[in-house]
Motif scaffolding. Structure first.
Motif, PDB file in Angstrom:
ATOM      1  N   GLN B 336      -6.763  -2.408   2.864  1.00  0.00           N
ATOM      2  CA  GLN B 336      -5.629  -1.411   2.671  1.00  0.00           C
ATOM      3  C   GLN B 336      -6.003  -0.256   2.477  1.00  0.00           C
ATOM      4  OE1 GLN B 336      -1.726  -2.109   1.451  1.00  0.00           O
ATOM      5  NE2 GLN B 336      -1.863  -4.450   2.324  1.00  0.00           N
ATOM      6  N   LEU B 339      -7.102   0.936   6.062  1.00  0.00           N
ATOM      7  CA  LEU B 339      -6.126   1.015   6.940  1.00  0.00           C
ATOM      8  C   LEU B 339      -5.166   2.207   6.612  1.00  0.00           C
ATOM      9  CD1 LEU B 339      -4.690  -2.720   7.743  1.00  0.00           C
ATOM     10  CD2 LEU B 339      -5.985  -0.885   9.114  1.00  0.00           C
ATOM     11  N   LEU B 394      -3.079   2.329  -4.043  1.00  0.00           N
ATOM     12  CA  LEU B 394      -2.706   2.249  -2.997  1.00  0.00           C
ATOM     13  C   LEU B 394      -1.220   3.071  -2.822  1.00  0.00           C
ATOM     14  CD1 LEU B 394      -3.486   1.007  -0.445  1.00  0.00           C
ATOM     15  CD2 LEU B 394      -1.769  -0.856  -0.691  1.00  0.00           C
ATOM     16  N   ALA B 395      -0.633   2.925  -3.784  1.00  0.00           N
ATOM     17  CA  ALA B 395       0.968   3.403  -4.147  1.00  0.00           C
ATOM     18  C   ALA B 395       0.083   5.054  -3.792  1.00  0.00           C
ATOM     19  CB  ALA B 395       1.720   3.692  -4.702  1.00  0.00           C
ATOM     20  N   VAL B 397      -2.061   6.964  -2.237  1.00  0.00           N
ATOM     21  CA  VAL B 397      -2.736   6.502  -1.289  1.00  0.00           C
ATOM     22  C   VAL B 397      -1.525   7.142   0.065  1.00  0.00           C
ATOM     23  CG1 VAL B 397      -4.115   6.463   1.141  1.00  0.00           C
ATOM     24  CG2 VAL B 397      -4.675   5.413  -1.955  1.00  0.00           C
ATOM     25  N   ALA B 398      -0.781   6.508  -0.236  1.00  0.00           N
ATOM     26  CA  ALA B 398       0.500   6.594  -0.063  1.00  0.00           C
ATOM     27  C   ALA B 398       1.674   7.859  -0.261  1.00  0.00           C
ATOM     28  CB  ALA B 398       1.786   5.224   0.132  1.00  0.00           C
ATOM     29  N   ASN B 464       2.760  -0.644 -10.147  1.00  0.00           N
ATOM     30  CA  ASN B 464       1.939   0.741  -9.590  1.00  0.00           C
ATOM     31  C   ASN B 464       2.024   1.432  -8.937  1.00  0.00           C
ATOM     32  OD1 ASN B 464       2.845  -0.669  -7.609  1.00  0.00           O
ATOM     33  ND2 ASN B 464       0.971  -1.270  -6.337  1.00  0.00           N
ATOM     34  N   VAL B 465       3.510   1.386  -8.911  1.00  0.00           N
ATOM     35  CA  VAL B 465       4.207   2.959  -8.123  1.00  0.00           C
ATOM     36  C   VAL B 465       4.325   4.074  -8.725  1.00  0.00           C
ATOM     37  CG1 VAL B 465       6.596   3.781  -7.440  1.00  0.00           C
ATOM     38  CG2 VAL B 465       5.788   1.511  -7.073  1.00  0.00           C
ATOM     39  N   PHE B 468       2.517   6.441  -7.480  1.00  0.00           N
ATOM     40  CA  PHE B 468       2.674   6.928  -6.380  1.00  0.00           C
ATOM     41  C   PHE B 468       3.325   8.131  -6.472  1.00  0.00           C
ATOM     42  CE2 PHE B 468       6.778   8.080  -4.034  1.00  0.00           C
ATOM     43  CZ  PHE B 468       6.645   8.244  -2.408  1.00  0.00           C
TER      44      PHE B 468
END
Lengths: 343, 586
Positions: B336, B339, B394-395, B397-398, B464-465, B468
């Motif tokens: 993830q 990508l 990951l959030a 990274v978003a 995990n947001v 973000f």
């Protein structure tokens, strides 16, 4: 103009040579927004609600990556071997990736199902992730999201009212916000994407983007309407419309630039990643950024103009403008008679 | 060198930005040399692999809502348990004031999972045998024939008849210096049975009788300086317990019995046991009839505070329900992340292409600013990872990828304002200054909206947001820094170059494209007639109100416009004179 140039397009918008009637045709835009809201409310009803993710239903979820054989049967078999009464939902969410959702399993069952999946898809332990979600988790997420929504909207409305020194801008911005929220939700429901906590947070982010965009345009409106008491060149509505037109190139450029990275995540995500944080966030953002820009231009600004048009001062100023115009039209008429009319 | 003017100010600002970067890099470099900082961001569990549990604490028999204080205690309890079970790098944090998040690398043993969920049990048991400093296992166990055989049913909790042969053997073989023995117990010992327990602080080893008073009977506990009978403060730290009615009654009975045994006998002591480990084993110096015992001894302020805290746990038996548990394999996370980064790069390239298409060479300023913002954010994330243990999820990274668009917007607002000024017929140098003055306000106001959203999201975010929201807020700040300390000064400097100043057709500020050709006479020094803006706007009005008369002004308006024009011209000329002078000096 040999070919379409944004700079020249911007010039014409700036000078007013080219102008789109954002304020003038406001009732049409409001009607379209209203229809969009109505449709967005109807779609989930017709479809029987949203496609709620596991976080809202509760249950266990396994993700198996690096799978050669993406047959659904293998996954179902693996689960029912361990828990005969389970009804697993097996989906091929991306190339080489399977997702298996079941009702809530016990710790021991979870471990056994994991082992069964390792065997069924001939992968290693590394490739299987498991995830268990209690049924109250989704409620928590929703509650927090609603709290976040209320707190943010209240603070943002207050901040805008203080910054622009008029509550009417806040009201107009919030009206646009409602359109953004409802229509984004409608599109989400239509697309049948799963509603996950990431998607919920995506929605909250859209609100921020929508207000951000509105503030930029409103700042220009504020600038254009600052000397309204002394000016008699344009009516209030015309001034607002000019401001929106003058910032139109910015609005387009901004939303393109904001949407490009999000689109990159969305398309790469949808093709390669499968369901997950990145894809869920990016779909909500993709839809929201576009709608957010549209509503600023078509709903927020015209709404603000409409809210203030009936103020006595604005009325008086409008009369002044009309009076001056009629006078000058007379002058122009005289000039025309004299054959010196401007082309 | 000219010591005034926009050029000098711009260079000075850029130097400051350089200083900021150098300081951040030095900080991180120093941190990685002498501490455990790293040049790579720390990764959260979803990218690194591991288990994340979200626990809802539940107070037994208490009110429904958990107070922040109780939540802090809950975190403290879990931290002690997880650390005690020897899991390295576990992260325990609270979330939205109601949940506890435990993130562990790898997959936890079932025991660890149970341990985390178990409720904290505090109990008061009388001591049967033992004392401090008996830590290691006995070298010579008591011979078989000397093992005690209880002669009768025990009559009270302090009765030595509780001690059976097995219990004594267990006692002798227990090694209170081994870490395992000091771990909190997963399964609480039966309340009506004796048990063997260790006291970590004194390395004491004890056999304890059945539970007599439960922690739930503690009303409150605090610590302070001891007072003499005359009420003078003594230089000694003590811990005060306050029992409820039931506790007062039982504790009075217990102290009566223990006090009667007399000092010197181990059975004069009672032990306060938390999760199977002894927190304190004080001797009984008096009968306590009022339920307000005071524990004294060689306390420091810290140890007294710690004991008081632990006693409060007793009053608050928190158990935890796992709300969500996620096991993330490192492969999925790495995929993830890879990508996600590819998507980020593609997004960045698209933004770069679009800005160059839209703004020609100015697009390069956008790209350079984005790069500067990126480096700044990267350094900040690494430093926060080191000092605050911030981990990129990951959030997160978003959030970073989404921020590319939001950061670029500040430049778009600024560039459009410069173009507006050029359209009004200003020269580039004043256009950059004026445009900045107007854009600054807008950028600040709109970024405030972004920051507000990020802060609200951060505090209410679930799961995990949070990552973000964090990166969203971080990039909003980085964006402001970059616009003020990089983009604006760079624009000031570029405005003085021939390429931009003369409005090269690839500069993105080509006046002919911006509709100001007739007013422009080239050579970088624009001797245009700055037209008062409303006069230009006058020409373009709403189509709906068509009429040539709009082009004309009333006499009063014309006069006003002329006055403004004259004033504006003066300003513009002086600004250009500075610009020119500096250009020559360069």
């Amino acid at each position: 103009m040999s070919r379409f140039s944004f700079a020249e397009f911007g010039n014409e918008l700036y000078s007013g040579k080219r102008s789109y009637p954002f304020v003038g045709k406001r009732n049409l835009w409001f009607a379209i927004a209203g229809a969009a809201i109505l449709l967005s409310l109807l779609v989930p009803v017709i479809k029987g609600g949203f496609n709620l993710g596991i976080d809202f239903r509760g249950g266990s979820e396994f993700t198996v990556s690096n799978v050669q054989d993406t047959s659904v049967g293998a996954g179902e078999q693996a689960v029912t071997d361990v828990v005969p009464e389970a009804v697993p939902r097996v989906t091929n969410i991306a190339p080489e990736t399977m997702r298996i959702q079941t009702e809530r399993l016990s710790d021991d069952q979870t471990l056994s199902v994991r082992d069964a999946l390792i065997g069924a898809y001939s992968v290693t332990e590394e490739d299987v992730t498991s995830n268990f979600v209690g049924p109250t988790w989704g409620e928590d997420v929703s509650r927090q999201a609603i709290i976040g929504l209320i707190v943010f909207v209240a603070l943002a409305a207050g901040l805008m009212a203080i910054y622009f020194r008029t509550w009417k801008m806040s009201v107009a911005a919030m009206a646009a916000l409602v359109v953004v929220m409802v229509t984004s939700a409608g599109i989400y429901s239509l697309s049948d994407f799963e509603v996950t906590p990431s998607a919920v947070i995506g929605f909250l982010t859209i609100l921020s983007y929508s207000l951000y965009d509105t503030v930029v345009v409103f700042d220009k409106i504020r600038e254009n309407t600052a000397d309204l008491e002394v000016s008699s060149k344009r009516t209030f509505g015309e001034q607002v419309n000019l401001a929106v037109n003058q910032t139109l190139v910015r609005s387009i450029n901004t939303s393109v630039v904001a949407v490009l990275p999000v689109a990159a995540i969305l398309f790469i995500g949808a093709m390669l990643l499968g369901a997950g944080t990145l894809r869920d966030l990016s779909l909500a953002l993709f839809v929201g950024i576009i709608i957010g820009t549209l509503t600023t231009v078509f709903v927020a600004a015209p709404m603000y103009a409409k809210l203030r048009m009936n103020e006595p001062d604005i009325r008086k100023q409008e009369k002044r403008v009309m009076h001056r115009r009629s006078l000058e039209a007379g002058e122009a008429g005289e000039a025309q008679e004299a054959g010196t009319a401007p082309a | 060198m000219a010591r005034t003017g926009p050029g000098y100010a711009a260079k000075r600002t850029l130097v400051w930005l350089g200083v900021v970067f150098a300081l951040l890099a030095l900080l991180l470099g120093g941190g990685s040399l002498w501490s455990n900082a790293s040049w790579a961001p720390k990764l959260a569990l979803d990218l690194e692999g591991g288990t994340q549990m979200i626990l809802a604490p539940q107070v037994q028999g208490g009110s429904e809502e958990i107070t922040p204080e109780q939540l802090d205690q809950a975190v403290e309890i879990i931290r002690q348990r997880v650390d005690g079970s020897g899991v390295a790098e576990a992260e325990i944090s609270t979330q939205s004031g109601q949940n506890v998040i435990v993130a562990l690398p790898g997959i936890p043993e079932p025991e660890t999972r149970e341990l985390i969920q178990a409720s904290a049990q505090m109990e008061f048991r009388p001591v049967l045998i033992g004392g401090p400093g008996l830590a290691p296992a006995a070298e010579t166990p008591t011979p078989e024939d000397q093992l005690p055989t209880p002669s009768a049913e025990p009559t009270d909790a302090s009765d030595p008849n509780w001690i059976t042969a097995e219990l004594l053997q267990e006692f002798e073989s227990t090694d209170c210096t081994s870490p395992e023995a000091l771990q909190p117990a997963v399964e609480p010992a039966p309340a009506d049975q004796p048990m063997v327990a260790c006291e970590p602080d004194t390395q004491g080893k004890y056999i304890l009788g059945p539970v007599e008073v439960r922690g739930t009977e503690i009303e409150s506990a605090d610590y302070g300086m001891a007072r003499s009978a005359q009420g003078q403060t003594l230089n000694e730290w003590v811990v005060n317990i306050d029992f409820n009615d039931e506790g007062t009654e039982t504790f009075r009975e217990v102290t009566e019995r223990l006090f009667a045994i007399g000092s010197g006998d181990p059975r004069n002591q009672f032990a306060i046991v938390l999760d199977g480990v002894i927190v304190s084993a004080p001797t009984t110096n008096a009968v306590i009839p009022d339920g307000r015992p005071q524990i004294s001894g060689s306390f420091t302020e810290e140890s007294a505070a710690a004991l008081a805290e632990q006693l409060k746990y007793g009053a608050l038996p928190i158990s935890f329900e796992i709300q969500s548990e996620q096991q993330i394999s490192a492969t999925l996370g790495a995929d993830q992340l890879r990508l996600g980064l590819i998507a980020g790069v593609i997004g960045l390239v698209l933004v770069a292409v679009y800005s160059i298409f839209q703004y020609r060479m100015l697009g390069l300023v956008t790209i350079a600013s984005l790069v500067v913002a990126g480096v700044l954010t990267y350094l900040a994330i690494c430093i926060l990872g080191w000092t605050e243990n911030y981990r990129l999820s990951l959030a997160g990274v978003a959030g970073l990828i989404v921020a590319i668009g939001q950061t670029a917007d500040s430049f778009i607002v600024y560039f459009e304002r410069i173009r507006d000024e050029l359209r009004d017929g200003r020269g580039l140098v004043p256009a950059v200054e004026n445009g900045w003055r107007r854009a600054k306000r807008t950028v600040l106001a709109s970024k405030a909206m972004n920051l507000l959203a990020a802060v609200v999201l951060y505090f209410v975010a679930v799961g995990n947001v949070r990552g973000f929201a964090f990166t969203l807020g971080l990039t909003a700040i980085a964006d402001l820094v970059v616009v003020f300390l990089f983009t604006h000064p760079v624009m000031r400097l570029l405005a003085m170059t021939r390429f931009f100043g003369e409005g090269h057709r690839w500069s993105g500020l080509d006046p002919s494209r911006l509709g100001v050709l007739p007013l422009y006479r080239g050579a970088g020094r624009v001797r245009h007639k700055p037209v008062e803006r409303p006069a230009v706007e006058l020409r373009g009005r709403n189509k709906a109100a068509a009429g040539e008369a709009e082009r004309r002004m009333t006499i009063a308006e014309r006069r006003l416009a002329e006055q403004q024009k004259a004033a504006e011209e003066q300003k513009t000329v002086s600004a250009q004179a500075r610009g020119t002078e500096e250009g020559d000096n360069r």
